[in-house]
Design an enzyme around this catalytic site. Structure first.
Site, PDB file in Angstrom:
ATOM      1  N   ASP A  48      26.507 -26.520 -37.695  1.00 17.96           N
ATOM      2  CA  ASP A  48      26.799 -26.243 -36.287  1.00 17.96           C
ATOM      3  C   ASP A  48      27.138 -27.578 -35.635  1.00 17.96           C
ATOM      4  O   ASP A  48      26.720 -28.642 -36.100  1.00 17.96           O
ATOM      5  CB  ASP A  48      25.587 -25.610 -35.579  1.00 17.96           C
ATOM      6  CG  ASP A  48      25.973 -24.877 -34.302  1.00 17.96           C
ATOM      7  OD1 ASP A  48      25.957 -23.622 -34.293  1.00 17.96           O
ATOM      8  OD2 ASP A  48      26.308 -25.551 -33.303  1.00 17.96           O
ATOM      9  N   GLU A  89      25.651 -21.499 -43.930  1.00 18.96           N
ATOM     10  CA  GLU A  89      25.626 -20.674 -42.710  1.00 18.96           C
ATOM     11  C   GLU A  89      26.449 -21.398 -41.656  1.00 18.96           C
ATOM     12  O   GLU A  89      26.078 -22.514 -41.247  1.00 18.96           O
ATOM     13  CB  GLU A  89      24.178 -20.464 -42.208  1.00 18.96           C
ATOM     14  CG  GLU A  89      24.132 -19.578 -40.960  1.00 18.96           C
ATOM     15  CD  GLU A  89      22.763 -19.500 -40.276  1.00 18.96           C
ATOM     16  OE1 GLU A  89      21.827 -20.243 -40.647  1.00 18.96           O
ATOM     17  OE2 GLU A  89      22.650 -18.688 -39.323  1.00 18.96           O
ATOM     18  N   ASP A 119      27.607  -8.918 -32.927  1.00 16.35           N
ATOM     19  CA  ASP A 119      27.368  -7.827 -31.977  1.00 16.35           C
ATOM     20  C   ASP A 119      28.704  -7.390 -31.381  1.00 16.35           C
ATOM     21  O   ASP A 119      28.788  -6.346 -30.745  1.00 16.35           O
ATOM     22  CB  ASP A 119      26.483  -8.328 -30.829  1.00 16.35           C
ATOM     23  CG  ASP A 119      27.164  -9.497 -30.150  1.00 16.35           C
ATOM     24  OD1 ASP A 119      27.156 -10.595 -30.739  1.00 16.35           O
ATOM     25  OD2 ASP A 119      27.775  -9.316 -29.073  1.00 16.35           O
ATOM     26  N   ASP A 128      31.140 -17.168 -32.018  1.00 18.03           N
ATOM     27  CA  ASP A 128      31.708 -16.838 -30.703  1.00 18.03           C
ATOM     28  C   ASP A 128      32.883 -15.876 -30.891  1.00 18.03           C
ATOM     29  O   ASP A 128      33.773 -16.165 -31.694  1.00 18.03           O
ATOM     30  CB  ASP A 128      32.199 -18.116 -30.006  1.00 18.03           C
ATOM     31  CG  ASP A 128      31.040 -19.050 -29.710  1.00 18.03           C
ATOM     32  OD1 ASP A 128      29.998 -18.558 -29.248  1.00 18.03           O
ATOM     33  OD2 ASP A 128      31.178 -20.264 -29.961  1.00 18.03           O
TER      34      ASP A 128
HETATM   35  C1  LIG Z   1      27.050 -17.519 -30.333  1.00 15.50           C
HETATM   36  S1  LIG Z   1      26.300 -18.918 -31.073  1.00 15.50           S
HETATM   37  C2  LIG Z   1      25.467 -18.214 -32.488  1.00 15.50           C
HETATM   38  C3  LIG Z   1      24.370 -19.084 -32.991  1.00 15.50           C
HETATM   39  C4  LIG Z   1      23.478 -18.456 -34.072  1.00 15.50           C
HETATM   40  N1  LIG Z   1      24.186 -18.210 -35.283  1.00 15.50           N
HETATM   41  C5  LIG Z   1      22.809 -17.201 -33.570  1.00 15.50           C
HETATM   42  O1  LIG Z   1      23.179 -16.122 -34.033  1.00 15.50           O
HETATM   43  O2  LIG Z   1      21.912 -17.290 -32.730  1.00 15.50           O
HETATM   44  C6  LIG Z   1      27.689 -19.713 -31.801  1.00 15.50           C
HETATM   45  C7  LIG Z   1      27.394 -21.076 -32.375  1.00 15.50           C
HETATM   46  O3  LIG Z   1      28.591 -21.596 -32.928  1.00 15.50           O
HETATM   47  C8  LIG Z   1      28.641 -22.985 -32.700  1.00 15.50           C
HETATM   48  N2  LIG Z   1      30.057 -23.371 -32.790  1.00 15.50           N
HETATM   49  C9  LIG Z   1      31.076 -22.890 -32.059  1.00 15.50           C
HETATM   50  N3  LIG Z   1      32.243 -23.429 -32.451  1.00 15.50           N
HETATM   51  C10 LIG Z   1      31.939 -24.284 -33.472  1.00 15.50           C
HETATM   52  C11 LIG Z   1      32.709 -25.131 -34.300  1.00 15.50           C
HETATM   53  N4  LIG Z   1      34.027 -25.218 -34.170  1.00 15.50           N
HETATM   54  N5  LIG Z   1      32.081 -25.858 -35.228  1.00 15.50           N
HETATM   55  C12 LIG Z   1      30.716 -25.792 -35.371  1.00 15.50           C
HETATM   56  N6  LIG Z   1      29.940 -24.990 -34.621  1.00 15.50           N
HETATM   57  C13 LIG Z   1      30.544 -24.243 -33.676  1.00 15.50           C
HETATM   58  C14 LIG Z   1      28.014 -23.171 -31.347  1.00 15.50           C
HETATM   59  O4  LIG Z   1      27.506 -24.487 -31.180  1.00 15.50           O
HETATM   60  C15 LIG Z   1      26.916 -22.108 -31.374  1.00 15.50           C
HETATM   61  O5  LIG Z   1      25.680 -22.627 -31.806  1.00 15.50           O
END
Ligand SMILES: C[S@@+](CC[C@H](N)C(=O)[O-])C[C@H]1O[C@@H](n2cnc3c(N)ncnc32)[C@H](O)[C@@H]1O
Length: 237
Positions: free
Chosen positions: A82, A57, A167, A131
């Site tokens: 993450d 994931e 979303d 993101d």
């Molecule tokens: C919008 S959040 C979604 C988190 C979770 N999957 C949820 O749906 O609640 C995006 C996640 O991507 C992680 N993230 C963003 N860029 C990343 C990268 N280059 N490598 C690892 N994690 C990353 C952020 O730390 C964050 O926890």
């Protein structure tokens, strides 16, 4: 009172199922003993100690999919990835409290995937609410851009599935275009997976539809409350 970040960092550092990269330039991960370990190609032999499929994931945040897969499917191995340790803490604590042996977490940048997995080591990938990177100049950072698809190709087994839940209409539409442009095979896509499930009972079809329609992440809940439909894309590379 909820735990602070430092306390969470300290707790995950002592968990045998958490591996962390403290230096983006080094291909190794640090384990709970503070040792540098090369897990690439060794997840089954050295950590899970079985031959079960490996699901990862990406951008897992709290790791809701990692938790659900580990708990519901003991014959799957699952790894949440993450960059944020305080988020990973939630899933890692759940796995610890439940005594699950088929889940791990890796705190690293997704860009480092090739340092963590060898060719065909991964059977399936979930991208959960990554993101959307709204600005065009940041589109290279979207997890369905050519650059990331190429990374997935180098670790996913032939015909392995990738699942995107989002979303974001922008990310959904961008992903469909990017997948076409990069010769991926879109298996299914729904602009509103919950409406589709109501109509077609998707959850009864297979494990992944069941997961897609029953596991809600933190970000999913935030956006669903704002009235966004939840999109789902299943594809092969
Ligand atoms: C919008 S959040 C979604 C988190 C979770 N999957 C949820 O749906 O609640 C995006 C996640 O991507 C992680 N993230 C963003 N860029 C990343 C990268 N280059 N490598 C690892 N994690 C990353 C952020 O730390 C964050 O926890």
């Amino acid at each position: 009172m909820s735990k602070g970040k430092l306390e969470k960092f300290s707790e995950i550092s002592a968990m045998p199922h958490v591996f962390q990269n403290f230096n983006w330039k080094l291909p190794t991960l640090q384990n709970y003993k503070g040792e540098q370990v090369a897990m690439k190609g060794k997840w089954r032999s050295d950590f899970f100690k079985n031959d079960h499929p490996i699901v990862i994931e990406l951008a897992c945040g709290y790791g809701e999919y990692t938790m659900a897969i580990a708990e519901r499917y003991p014959n799957l191995n699952v790894i949440g990835i993450d960059v944020k340790g305080n988020r990973i803490w939630r899933g890692a604590k759940f796995v610890q409290d439940k005594g699950l042996k088929n889940a791990a977490f890796v705190r690293t940048q997704i860009e480092q995937l090739l340092d963590c997995f060898e060719a065909e080591e991964v059977d399936e990938i979930w991208l959960t609410f990554p993101d959307p990177r709204k600005e065009h100049r940041r589109s290279r950072k979207r997890l369905t851009s050519a650059r990331f698809l190429d990374l997935y190709r180098q670790i996913l087994k032939k015909d392995g599935l990738v699942h995107l839940k989002t979303d974001s209409t922008l990310l959904y539409e961008y992903s469909l275009e990017s997948l076409e442009e990069n010769d991926c095979k879109i298996v299914v896509h729904y602009r509103d997976v919950y409406a589709a499930n109501e109509k077609e009972n998707l959850a009864a079809i297979d494990r992944n539809f069941d997961l897609a329609t029953s596991v809600k992440t933190r970000y999913e809940n935030i956006h669903a409350e704002l009235g966004e439909t939840i999109k789902y894309v299943r594809f092969k590379l």
